[in-house]
Scaffold this active site. Structure first.
Site, PDB file in Angstrom:
ATOM      1  N   ILE A  63       0.887  -1.164   0.000  1.00 26.18           N
ATOM      2  CA  ILE A  63       0.000   0.000   0.000  1.00 26.18           C
ATOM      3  C   ILE A  63       0.923   1.211   0.000  1.00 26.18           C
ATOM      4  O   ILE A  63       1.843   1.303   0.818  1.00 26.18           O
ATOM      5  CB  ILE A  63      -0.942  -0.002   1.222  1.00 26.18           C
ATOM      6  CG1 ILE A  63      -1.932   1.175   1.170  1.00 26.18           C
ATOM      7  CG2 ILE A  63      -0.187  -0.017   2.533  1.00 26.18           C
ATOM      8  CD1 ILE A  63      -3.003   1.111   2.275  1.00 26.18           C
ATOM      9  N   SER A  64       0.741   2.111  -0.955  1.00 27.75           N
ATOM     10  CA  SER A  64       1.635   3.268  -1.071  1.00 27.75           C
ATOM     11  C   SER A  64       1.558   4.140   0.167  1.00 27.75           C
ATOM     12  O   SER A  64       0.534   4.176   0.861  1.00 27.75           O
ATOM     13  CB  SER A  64       1.260   4.111  -2.296  1.00 27.75           C
ATOM     14  OG  SER A  64       1.534   3.411  -3.491  1.00 27.75           O
ATOM     15  N   GLN A  65       2.654   4.859   0.445  1.00 26.74           N
ATOM     16  CA  GLN A  65       2.613   5.790   1.565  1.00 26.74           C
ATOM     17  C   GLN A  65       1.588   6.885   1.256  1.00 26.74           C
ATOM     18  O   GLN A  65       1.365   7.240   0.092  1.00 26.74           O
ATOM     19  CB  GLN A  65       3.989   6.379   1.845  1.00 26.74           C
ATOM     20  CG  GLN A  65       4.469   7.414   0.859  1.00 26.74           C
ATOM     21  CD  GLN A  65       5.854   7.933   1.239  1.00 26.74           C
ATOM     22  OE1 GLN A  65       6.857   7.373   0.833  1.00 26.74           O
ATOM     23  NE2 GLN A  65       5.889   9.022   1.993  1.00 26.74           N
TER      24      GLN A  65
END
Length: 213
Positions: A63-65
């Site tokens: 999950i992207s920052q």
């Protein structure tokens, strides 16, 4: 699947961090404030969900920052009812943020494990993208084109031609381009054959893989 006052407080703090990092689009910030990121993560990460960090979500994906999600979303300049094609549904968090911004989201995920999990999770949270499908993101969704904007959430060695072709004139394509490290790239379609290109520095994404299905 609880979303508590404590979680809301942590989201408010996260929004403050994103503002300090240069995110100014109020639509983006309100979507980040609204969407319970902890519910898109394994429960073991719950206490860290509102840190500005990426986390594993299975199938070798992350999950992207939040800053990356906010930065890409801001570049899209989403308006109410815009048709947005998302390549790489992943955990569904970026999908949820776009839906909260008022977009009609068409999302493709190539990892069957993630597709199955996320396609069950999003409806439970009351989040309903227009289309969510298992497929090859390199090909886009020609039958639903053209799109107001396209977002790619994995690193691509090149910008796929089918995605460029599915962007409407005036539309915006946001994609991280590169092998090991990626340069965040924005293409704005000026006419049938011309695109205006902007680059926004280095980011790191998992690779966008072709023909995996």
């Amino acid at each position: 699947m609880k979303d508590t006052a404590k979680h809301q407080g942590l989201r408010n703090q996260l929004v403050t961090v994103l503002k300090e990092k240069g995110i100014t689009d109020k639509n983006v910030l309100e979507a980040i404030r609204k969407i319970p990121r902890h519910l898109f993560l394994n429960s073991s990460f719950e206490n860290y969900a509102y840190q500005d960090k990426a986390f594993p979500i299975g199938a070798g994906q992350t999950i992207s920052q939040p800053y990356t999600v906010a930065f890409q979303s801001q570049l899209l300049e989403v308006e109410q009812d815009h048709k947005v094609l998302e390549i790489g549904t992943g955990s569904g968090y970026q999908t949820a943020v776009l839906c909260a911004m008022g977009a009609k989201v068409f999302s493709i995920e190539r990892q069957n494990e993630l597709y199955r999990t996320t396609s069950l999770l999003l409806p439970k949270l009351g989040i309903r993208p227009k289309v969510m499908m298992f497929g090859d993101g390199y090909k886009g969704l020609p039958n639903d084109a053209p799109f107001d904007s396209i977002i790619v959430t994995a690193g691509a060695p090149i910008i796929p031609q089918p995605l460029m072709a599915q962007l409407k004139i005036g539309g915006r394509l946001v994609i991280p381009v590169g092998e090991d490290h990626q340069i965040m790239t924005l293409l704005i379609r000026k006419n049938e054959t011309q695109f205006e290109k902007h680059e926004f520095g280095e980011f790191r994404f998992v690779p966008l893989l072709e023909n995996k299905n």
